[in-house]
Write an enzyme that holds these catalytic residues in place. Sequence first.
Site, short mmCIF file in Angstrom:
data_model
loop_
_atom_site.label_atom_id
_atom_site.label_comp_id
_atom_site.label_asym_id
_atom_site.label_seq_id
_atom_site.Cartn_x
_atom_site.Cartn_y
_atom_site.Cartn_z
N ASP A 289 -1.29 -0.23 -13.26
CA ASP A 289 -0.30 -0.87 -12.40
C ASP A 289 -0.19 -2.29 -12.83
OD1 ASP A 289 -0.73 1.37 -10.95
OD2 ASP A 289 -0.80 0.51 -9.04
N ALA B 40 1.51 -6.43 -8.24
CA ALA B 40 2.57 -7.36 -8.61
C ALA B 40 2.07 -8.84 -7.94
CB ALA B 40 3.82 -7.08 -7.85
N GLY C 251 0.66 -1.26 -0.13
CA GLY C 251 -0.05 0.10 -0.01
C GLY C 251 0.69 1.09 0.19
N ALA C 252 1.90 1.20 -0.45
CA ALA C 252 3.16 2.25 -0.30
C ALA C 252 3.21 2.87 -1.66
CB ALA C 252 4.47 1.75 0.27
N GLY C 253 2.50 2.73 -2.72
CA GLY C 253 2.62 3.27 -3.86
C GLY C 253 3.59 2.83 -4.94
N LEU C 254 3.91 1.45 -4.75
CA LEU C 254 5.15 0.98 -5.55
C LEU C 254 4.48 -0.52 -6.07
CD1 LEU C 254 8.25 0.97 -3.28
CD2 LEU C 254 7.63 2.60 -5.04
N GLY C 255 2.98 -0.45 -6.03
CA GLY C 255 2.29 -1.36 -7.02
C GLY C 255 2.45 -2.90 -6.46
N SER C 256 2.44 -3.18 -4.97
CA SER C 256 2.47 -4.27 -4.25
C SER C 256 1.21 -5.02 -4.65
CB SER C 256 2.55 -4.07 -2.91
OG SER C 256 1.43 -3.43 -2.42
N SER C 257 0.10 -4.73 -4.73
CA SER C 257 -0.86 -5.36 -4.87
C SER C 257 -0.94 -5.88 -6.46
CB SER C 257 -2.27 -4.74 -4.45
OG SER C 257 -2.37 -3.40 -5.36
C1 MEV Z 1 -2.47 3.58 -7.71
O1 MEV Z 1 -1.36 2.80 -7.67
C2 MEV Z 1 -2.63 4.39 -8.78
C3 MEV Z 1 -4.12 5.15 -8.92
O2 MEV Z 1 -4.06 6.21 -10.08
C4 MEV Z 1 -5.22 4.33 -8.90
C5 MEV Z 1 -5.27 3.30 -10.40
O3 MEV Z 1 -4.58 3.87 -11.27
O4 MEV Z 1 -5.91 2.37 -10.36
C6 MEV Z 1 -4.06 6.09 -7.62
#
Ligand code: MEV
Length: 338
Positions: A164, A122, A114-120
């Site tokens: 992502d 991946a 959940g930190a913005g590095l696309g863990s889910s």
């Molecule tokens: C989340 O990693 C990125 C967002 O743009 C949501 C998405 O694109 O699904 C906030």
Amino acid sequence: MTVCEAPGKVYLFGEHAVVYGEPAVPAAIERRARVTVEPRADDHVRVTAADLSLDGFTVEYAGTVDDPPDVNVPASLVDAAMGYVDAAVRQARAAADAPDAGFDITVESDIPLGAGLGSSAAVVVAGIDAATRALGVPLDRRELADRAYRAEFEVQDGQASRADTFCSTMGGAVRVAGDDCESIDAPSLPFVIGFDGGAGDTGALVAGVRALREEHDFAADTVASIGDLVREGETLLADADPTVSPSSELLDGLGELMDFNHGLLAALGVSARSLDSMVWAAREAGAHGAKLTGAGGGGCIVALDPSPETPTALSFTQGCVEAFRAELATDGVRVVEP
Ligand code: MEV
């Protein structure tokens, strides 16, 4: 036993606006989630997770999870992790036309949750790839990316773009606008990441931007302006030679757009004090540009700096718990054990 691993990513530009059809440019990074799948004789799914910024947990279920794992982390993070694994299992069963397939699944990841590095993304990409291979029905990459997107879409209540999941499947840099997804040439950029140890709630953050955009024309204009700057960034990348190190002129141009992008995301309410202070620390250390990456609210920033100055400055910045360099991951999802 089948093992697949898929990379995380940073957003060079365009998160949030991509949810409304604007283009975004994420780039895969060499931090991976690895999923091991062993088919079972019954229809149960047993998930063991390790290194997910959690203490690790095991959950066995058939349909629903009755006993949440006893771990020393927020229940919301465990629920989120389980939700994505569950959605990946549903997609794999549907793709293989095997609705009763059961699995033992182990998830290991060096991408913070959940930190913005696309863990889910991946975990979902590697999970669907491993589960369909284990059932003898490997998917081509386009179908894998599509199924992974559908899994994220379901978990995030319809508020997900293809960015992502497509980036994690294909690797390298990609361009996503609505349903159009393509790999693009990009030089290997000197990414530096700062992590505040926290996580944002993607669903809530996306919903917040949606509400602002519906309420105020200027918020809708802000989203459209993000699309404009992404298009400028794409032109800079398209004019660059991907086989040589990026010139400082190119880094200055991309960095300026990243700075602008961060400002617009902050205006949309998705930054946080920790993210702003890491962004400013990077800029003051001489980074070409810096911005939050992903949904925001907490988590990571990405800066461009080939010198050691930004990682050093970040490591002394209050609120930053980890600073590291990230290489572009040119391979997307890959099979570790067929
Ligand atoms: C989340 O990693 C990125 C967002 O743009 C949501 C998405 O694109 O699904 C906030």
